[in-house]
Design a protein around this motif. Structure first.
Motif, PDB file in Angstrom:
ATOM      1  N   ARG A 174       0.848  -1.191   0.000  1.00 27.41           N
ATOM      2  CA  ARG A 174       0.000   0.000   0.000  1.00 27.41           C
ATOM      3  C   ARG A 174       0.885   1.243   0.000  1.00 27.41           C
ATOM      4  N   HIS A 191       0.257   5.503   0.625  1.00 26.48           N
ATOM      5  CA  HIS A 191      -0.650   6.606   0.960  1.00 26.48           C
ATOM      6  C   HIS A 191       0.142   7.905   0.901  1.00 26.48           C
ATOM      7  N   THR A 192      -0.453   8.956   0.369  1.00 29.70           N
ATOM      8  CA  THR A 192       0.131  10.275   0.531  1.00 29.70           C
ATOM      9  C   THR A 192      -0.344  10.799   1.879  1.00 29.70           C
ATOM     10  N   THR A 193       0.424  11.702   2.425  1.00 26.73           N
ATOM     11  CA  THR A 193       0.098  12.175   3.762  1.00 26.73           C
ATOM     12  C   THR A 193       0.511  13.637   3.917  1.00 26.73           C
TER      13      THR A 193
END
Length: 144
Positions: A92, A94-96
């Motif tokens: 996975r 994810h941008t954050t």
């Protein structure tokens, strides 16, 4: 689409066991089978339920799991993401917001494989820095 309490109950039951027969779901909810089927159809059509998937048990999962926090250079996200997509151990991304730009979840069968994946991430053009966290034990898993 509005989701009411009955929909939430149905979704919770499916999260426990997505293979539960409609008749069992209806019995547990105190509703008619046709009512539950209609709600399922509506939730699927509206995209609330996107699909049903297999969740592997611990015995079938890779032995090691890690989270990598990445800092990337400005405008490097497409190139970094392309590199991450090419690595089979990456599960996975994810941008954050905050100090790090991406959170990457990894799986590996050995420390050598994990180390190799971490090296390949670090070599990616546009990666400015990283911090790796190896998961030791799972204390709660709600099957997200």
């Amino acid at each position: 689409m509005q989701i009411d309490e009955t929909d939430h109950t149905l979704i919770a039951l499916l999260q426990e066991n997505a293979r539960a027969p409609v008749a069992t779901l209806a019995r547990r909810m105190g509703l008619a089978r046709t009512t539950v089927q209609a709600r399922l159809d509506r939730l699927e059509s509206a995209g609330v339920i996107a699909g049903y998937a297999l969740r592997l048990g611990q015995a079938a999962r890779p032995a090691l799991h890690a989270t990598v926090l990445l800092s990337i250079e400005p405008r490097a996200a497409p190139a970094v993401l392309a590199r991450l997509r090419s690595l089979p151990g990456v599960r996975r991304v994810h941008t954050t917001s905050g100090r790090f730009d991406m959170i990457v979840t990894l799986e590996a069968d050995s420390t050598e494989a994990l180390d190799d994946t971490l090296d390949r991430i670090g070599e990616a053009k546009g990666v400015h820095g990283s911090e790796s966290l190896i998961h030791l034990a799972t204390k709660l898993d709600r099957g997200a």
